[in-house]
Design an enzyme around this catalytic site. Structure first.
Site, mmCIF file in Angstrom:
data_model
loop_
_atom_site.group_PDB
_atom_site.id
_atom_site.type_symbol
_atom_site.label_atom_id
_atom_site.label_comp_id
_atom_site.label_asym_id
_atom_site.label_seq_id
_atom_site.Cartn_x
_atom_site.Cartn_y
_atom_site.Cartn_z
ATOM 1 N N GLU A 52 -1.530 -5.286 5.952
ATOM 2 C CA GLU A 52 -1.855 -6.663 6.324
ATOM 3 C C GLU A 52 -0.836 -7.650 5.761
ATOM 4 O O GLU A 52 -0.436 -8.605 6.442
ATOM 5 C CB GLU A 52 -3.258 -7.028 5.800
ATOM 6 C CG GLU A 52 -4.356 -6.097 6.293
ATOM 7 C CD GLU A 52 -4.643 -4.940 5.361
ATOM 8 O OE1 GLU A 52 -5.822 -4.579 5.212
ATOM 9 O OE2 GLU A 52 -3.684 -4.382 4.771
ATOM 10 N N CYS A 84 -5.675 -7.686 -0.345
ATOM 11 C CA CYS A 84 -5.202 -8.078 0.989
ATOM 12 C C CYS A 84 -6.056 -9.205 1.571
ATOM 13 O O CYS A 84 -5.578 -9.999 2.382
ATOM 14 C CB CYS A 84 -5.231 -6.878 1.934
ATOM 15 S SG CYS A 84 -4.005 -5.625 1.547
ATOM 16 N N GLU A 289 -1.584 28.535 3.196
ATOM 17 C CA GLU A 289 -0.660 29.277 4.045
ATOM 18 C C GLU A 289 -0.694 30.791 3.827
ATOM 19 O O GLU A 289 0.176 31.513 4.304
ATOM 20 C CB GLU A 289 0.766 28.742 3.857
ATOM 21 C CG GLU A 289 0.932 27.296 4.324
ATOM 22 C CD GLU A 289 2.357 26.962 4.687
ATOM 23 O OE1 GLU A 289 3.087 27.840 5.187
ATOM 24 O OE2 GLU A 289 2.754 25.797 4.464
#
Length: 355
Positions: A52, A84, A289
């Protein structure tokens, strides 16, 4: 609907911060006045100005009476940067469209309450599903303290992840592997078992000078890890981590950080305790993985949130299966993926879904 168009742009801008802002959320913002975009911005990296603020700065003082679009509730507390909400109020914004609330206890409705108290109109819920998917890792982490867990699996058409001798390079095509390298740059950590380190000697990096590398995590109870393994030799960034039940002299030869996590009743590293530890270390997302034992354990204990499942057209016959015993005895009890997406590579297919 113009409002959707502007929010879609906010979400697209927010995605540019993938792999750079964690443990903060991905946020993008657009300012509109008289039907025209006058400013835009996104959260570029952790500790930097928020979306913002960047959007307001890019508007160059033309923000009075404008409408602001943002995919996540503006923060209302002092962190690395000021709230913000202050910037939005001081900019003279008249209306804010927000996709979803920020479940962070420091915010969670307080940001929008502050805006409304200052006379700013607020609309919540525009493209909420898209916004939730974008920040799925953050939303889980901030509400549970546990990382978002992804299983990345590459197998042959007949369900094998390696030959009978243990060879697994390479099951998938080069373009599939490049996609995985990009995925690594977007998560906080990647994880394998010690067997994968010994057999495949992976780097577990993004294979790029411009993309971020994740933390590289190895689970081991035996601690028989070769000191010459790539994940130790390339550890200039200090991101290689060994997770083990206890610290012994065997580990002193490795150039790595050590996390001590106790065993479960089965004599294996307790994955729930490991994930709690990872969350405490601000790991918001982790990609598993391999290998077979690790995949099986995360599914058996229902600890995975999402799967990236690569299927290669190769057939091995005898070989190492992807999963072991999950304790499932009937078809109706089988694990089923939701929200499935399909992607085609040069010769592989990728199935993506949620558990």
């Amino acid at each position: 609907m113009e409002e959707k168009k502007y929010m879609q742009l906010s979400i697209k801008l927010a995605s540019k911060g993938e792999g750079k802002v964690s443990p903060n959320p991905l946020v993008g913002s657009v300012l509109v006045k008289d039907g025209k975009i006058i400013g835009s911005g996104y959260h570029k990296k952790f500790g930097d100005y928020h979306a913002e603020v960047n959007a307001i700065a890019s508007a160059g003082g033309k923000t009075k009476g404008a409408t602001l679009y943002v995919n996540l509730e503006p923060c209302s507390f002092y962190g690395k940067t000021p709230p913000c909400t202050w910037s939005i109020i001081n900019a003279g914004v008249k209306k804010v469209y927000c996709s979803i609330l920020d479940p962070n206890p420091k915010v969670n409705g307080k940001g929008l309450k502050s805006l409304r108290a200052s006379g700013i109109q607020v609309e919540v819920g525009l493209l909420s599903r898209e916004a939730e998917k974008l920040n799925e890792a953050y939303l889980k982490y901030i509400t549970t303290g546990i990382p978002w867990v992804i299983l990345k699996i590459a197998q042959t058409l007949d369900g094998k992840i390696a030959t009978a001798s243990g060879d697994s390079k390479w099951i998938t095509s080069e373009d599939s592997r490049k996609f995985v390298h990009e995925l690594r740059s977007k998560v906080d950590a990647v994880l394998v078992g010690s067997g994968t380190v010994i057999k495949d000697d992976p780097e577990l990096t993004s294979h790029s000078k411009t993309r971020r590398n994740p933390r590289r995590v190895v689970l081991t109870t035996s601690q028989n890890l070769p000191p010459i393994s790539k994940i130790f030799r390339i550890n200039e960034d200090g991101k290689t981590i060994i997770v083990t039940p206890e610290v012994t002299s065997k580990l002193k030869v490795h150039n790595a950080e050590i996390w001590v996590v106790k065993k479960n009743k089965e004599g294996k590293i307790d994955l729930k305790k490991f994930l709690k530890k990872a969350g405490e270390k601000e790991v918001t997302s982790i990609m598993i993985e391999g290998g077979k034992e690790i995949f099986t354990s995360f599914l058996k204990y229902r600890l995975a949130d999402k799967i990236y499942y690569f299927i290669s057209p190769g057939i091995l016959g005898k070989g190492l299966e992807t999963f072991g015993d999950l304790g499932i005895e009937t078809i109706k009890d089988s694990l089923k993926l939701r929200g499935i997406e399909l992607k085609k590579f040069s010769r592989d297919f990728l199935i993506t879904g949620y558990l």
